[in-house]
Design an enzyme around this catalytic site. Structure first.
Site, short mmCIF file in Angstrom:
data_model
loop_
_atom_site.label_atom_id
_atom_site.label_comp_id
_atom_site.label_asym_id
_atom_site.label_seq_id
_atom_site.Cartn_x
_atom_site.Cartn_y
_atom_site.Cartn_z
N LYS A 1 -17.98 -0.56 5.23
CA LYS A 1 -18.32 -1.54 4.19
C LYS A 1 -19.82 -1.60 3.93
O LYS A 1 -20.26 -1.72 2.78
CB LYS A 1 -17.80 -2.93 4.59
CG LYS A 1 -17.97 -3.96 3.48
CD LYS A 1 -17.30 -5.28 3.81
CE LYS A 1 -17.45 -6.25 2.64
NZ LYS A 1 -16.77 -7.54 2.90
N MET B 1 23.96 9.71 4.04
CA MET B 1 23.78 11.02 4.67
C MET B 1 23.97 10.92 6.18
O MET B 1 24.56 11.82 6.80
CB MET B 1 22.42 11.61 4.34
CG MET B 1 22.24 13.05 4.80
SD MET B 1 23.41 14.18 4.02
CE MET B 1 22.56 14.54 2.48
N PHE C 1 -11.98 -7.05 13.66
CA PHE C 1 -10.86 -7.47 12.83
C PHE C 1 -10.56 -6.41 11.77
O PHE C 1 -11.44 -6.00 11.03
CB PHE C 1 -11.17 -8.81 12.16
CG PHE C 1 -10.09 -9.31 11.25
CD1 PHE C 1 -8.87 -9.73 11.77
CD2 PHE C 1 -10.26 -9.34 9.88
CE1 PHE C 1 -7.86 -10.19 10.94
CE2 PHE C 1 -9.26 -9.79 9.03
CZ PHE C 1 -8.06 -10.21 9.57
N GLN C 2 -9.31 -5.98 11.75
CA GLN C 2 -8.82 -4.96 10.81
C GLN C 2 -9.60 -3.65 10.90
O GLN C 2 -9.76 -2.93 9.91
CB GLN C 2 -8.83 -5.49 9.37
CG GLN C 2 -7.80 -6.60 9.15
CD GLN C 2 -7.58 -6.95 7.70
OE1 GLN C 2 -8.44 -6.76 6.86
NE2 GLN C 2 -6.40 -7.48 7.40
N GLU D 1 0.81 -1.22 0.00
CA GLU D 1 0.00 0.00 0.00
C GLU D 1 0.85 1.27 0.00
O GLU D 1 0.48 2.27 -0.61
CB GLU D 1 -0.95 0.02 1.21
CG GLU D 1 -2.08 -0.99 1.14
CD GLU D 1 -1.75 -2.31 1.80
OE1 GLU D 1 -2.66 -3.15 1.94
OE2 GLU D 1 -0.56 -2.51 2.17
#
Length: 568
Positions: free
Chosen positions: A163, A482, A113-114, A51
């Site tokens: 959803k 760096m 969940f999630q 993602e």
């Protein structure tokens, strides 16, 4: 017409002219992906490896095209994996709409969940975000999200949709984009915004005040930031600079605002800025800052920045005025509109003596290596010469980013795409893929280091599968360059956890994805490999072995006056 909200999301994308979406599916967003399947001949979806890669790709697409980028992700870890990309877009004012789906409303707040409160998490790093609770408002929220992302100072917007909302059937009425501002929520938004618009016209008191300050100045200087790029004000800036006959320094995000080889260009300012840009900022008597927020990497010790000058700040965002550097005067407005109004009344000035003084501030050229090893500046100059200065350079973050900024001569805006504000390692490859998809006819060169590249190297799978011909030039010095440079100069050479003496073999890694790859250690080897990469028209990786102790020069210590060079 009646349709489910999952389909409304896709129809709204089509209203906006969206033809490319980056994303990664999951359970809560499946209804939208199912709807997308019916539109697969009208919207191109790029499935990334992660993602975060999708977020950077949408960002790169937005920066390269000037359009609003679009990114999909599911709930929970899918959504939180976007946060680095959202913050990256926010800090650099890049317009991206992130669309996530959450658990159903009956499960919200139950540690389902999630489940995650992604609107709460992203509130500080978005221009606006929405949790859709009213099914009938989804279309207007989508339209508003795109308008907010693109309007004024651009930036990311997130729309989170439970959803169950995606399954609700609603009345959807197609609305041409030109009509959005007259309708529903956007009409109210426009009415509120109109009260905050500060209009600049050539006869305004603001313009007269600035004209008077310019007339009194003997040593004027311009500081051009990313606001010039975002407002497409490059022509107005060039006219302005030539009329007042003033040198122009650029922030990292402002590179390309005027051509790097223009006689008035001083190049980069700040921690790794040119000697003449930094020194001129102290010697000038009028500094006109356009579309820049005076970040710490630009201004250094803010109380000493431009200490001998009157400072004028032009910015579209009121919140940036006097935030970091206290100004003597400011104008609120779009840089393009402000400069157009000023140019209309501006006479021609000549500051030859001042320009000669600025020219004398430049240091001696840095001598080349005597051992024949490949140098970063030679790599960037070869790329410039072999692309005739026309390539789009996309970078990760680190030493290679600064070398790309210093040694490639940028002709125009949006030729350098980099994470300036947030400094996101791992930004480059995803952003390069988005850039190439947005600008298919351009040569896109991804400049990276071994530390940054490891972070999102999985996006080679995306590049290979879709056949996106990006040339990755990997400057491999076997260290977090760096950070090592800081350790060498300020921490007594105690190189704690920065040496990357480990795999992978990057050439074999690229080969595993079916890509051409080369390992080079001399200038000739690099030139030959780069020519092959360009002529092939395919994805390619070129690993350049450079010395572990190569340093970025010049350098100013963090928080110091930008004329106090640690390295010249």
């Amino acid at each position: 017409m009646k349709m489910k909200n999952a389909q409304v999301v896709i129809e709204c994308l089509l209203e906006q002219g969206v033809d490319t979406v980056f994303g990664y599916p999951g359970g809560t967003i499946l209804n939208i992906y199912d709807a997308l399947y019916q539109y697969r001949d009208r919207i191109n979806h790029i499935l990334t490896a992660h993602e975060q890669g999708a977020s950077h790709a949408a960002d790169g697409y937005a920066r390269a095209t000037g359009k609003v980028g679009v990114c999909f992700a599911t709930s929970g870890p899918g959504a939180t994996n976007l946060t680095t990309g959202i913050a990256t877009a926010y800090m650099d004012s890049s317009p991206v709409v992130f669309i996530t789906c959450n658990v159903g409303e009956s499960l919200i707040g139950k540690d389902s969940f999630q489940e995650v409160d992604i609107t709460g998490i992203t509130m500080p790093i978005t221009k606006s975000n929405y949790l859709v609770r009213n099914p009938g408002e989804l279309a207007d929220i989508m339209r508003e999200a795109f308008a907010v992302a693109a309007a004024g100072r651009p930036g990311p917007v997130l729309v989170d949709i439970p959803k169950n909302i995606t399954t609700v059937e609603v009345d959807y009425t197609p609305l041409p984009k030109a009509e959005h501002i007259k309708h529903g929520r956007l009409k109210k938004l426009a009415e509120r915004a109109s009260h905050n618009v500060h209009k600049i016209d050539p006869d305004s008191e603001d313009v007269k005040k600035l004209l008077g300050m310019i007339a009194q100045a003997k040593k004027p200087m311009i500081l051009a930031g990313g606001g010039i790029i975002r407002s497409q004000a490059e022509k107005e800036l060039l006219t302005f600079a030539e009329k007042i006959d003033a040198p122009v320094a650029m922030t990292l995000m402002g590179l390309g605002a005027i051509p790097s080889d223009h006689p008035l260009s001083l190049g980069l300012i700040g921690m790794h800025g040119t000697l003449e840009a930094n020194r001129a900022s102290t010697a000038c008597d009028l500094l006109i800052a356009l579309g820049t927020r005076f970040s710490d990497r630009v201004a250094g010790h803010t109380s000493t920045f431009a200490k001998n000058a009157k400072i004028v700040q032009v910015d579209i965002d009121r919140a940036e005025i006097d935030k970091n550097v206290v100004t003597d005067y400011h104008l609120i407005g779009d840089a393009c509109q402000v400069l157009a109004a000023v140019n209309e009344k501006l006479p021609q000035y000549s500051h030859g003596e001042w320009l000669t003084q600025v020219e004398s501030m430049a240091g001696e050229p840095i001598p080349g290596r005597s051992d024949g090893k490949l140098e970063p500046r030679d790599i960037m100059r070869e790329i410039h010469d072999r692309t005739k200065g026309e390539a789009i350079i996309v970078t990760d973050v680190g030493q290679h980013q600064m070398w790309a900024a210093q040694y490639y001569s940028y002709k125009r805006p949006c030729q350098l795409i980099t994470s300036g504000g947030f400094g996101t390692m791992g930004f480059g490859l995803g952003a390069a893929l988005g850039t190439k998809l947005g600008k298919p006819d351009a040569t896109v060169v991804h400049i990276t280091g071994d530390g940054s590249f490891r972070m999102n190297a999985g996006e080679l799978a995306t590049e290979s599968f879709y056949g996106i011909p990006v040339i990755t030039v990997l400057m491999n010095n076997g260290t977090l360059g760096m950070v090592r440079q800081w350790q060498s100069l300020m921490y007594g050479n105690r190189h704690s956890q920065t040496t990357l003496d480990r795999g992978p073999d990057f050439v074999k890694l690229a080969g595993a994805y079916g890509m051409d790859a080369y390992r080079v250690s001399t200038g000739k080897e690099f030139a030959d490999a780069f020519d092959k990469a360009v002529s092939s028209g395919k994805s390619c990786l070129i690993e350049c072995r450079i010395d572990i102790d190569e340093m970025v020069r010049p350098m100013v210590s963090a928080g110091s006056p930008i004329t106090d060079f640690l390295l010249e």
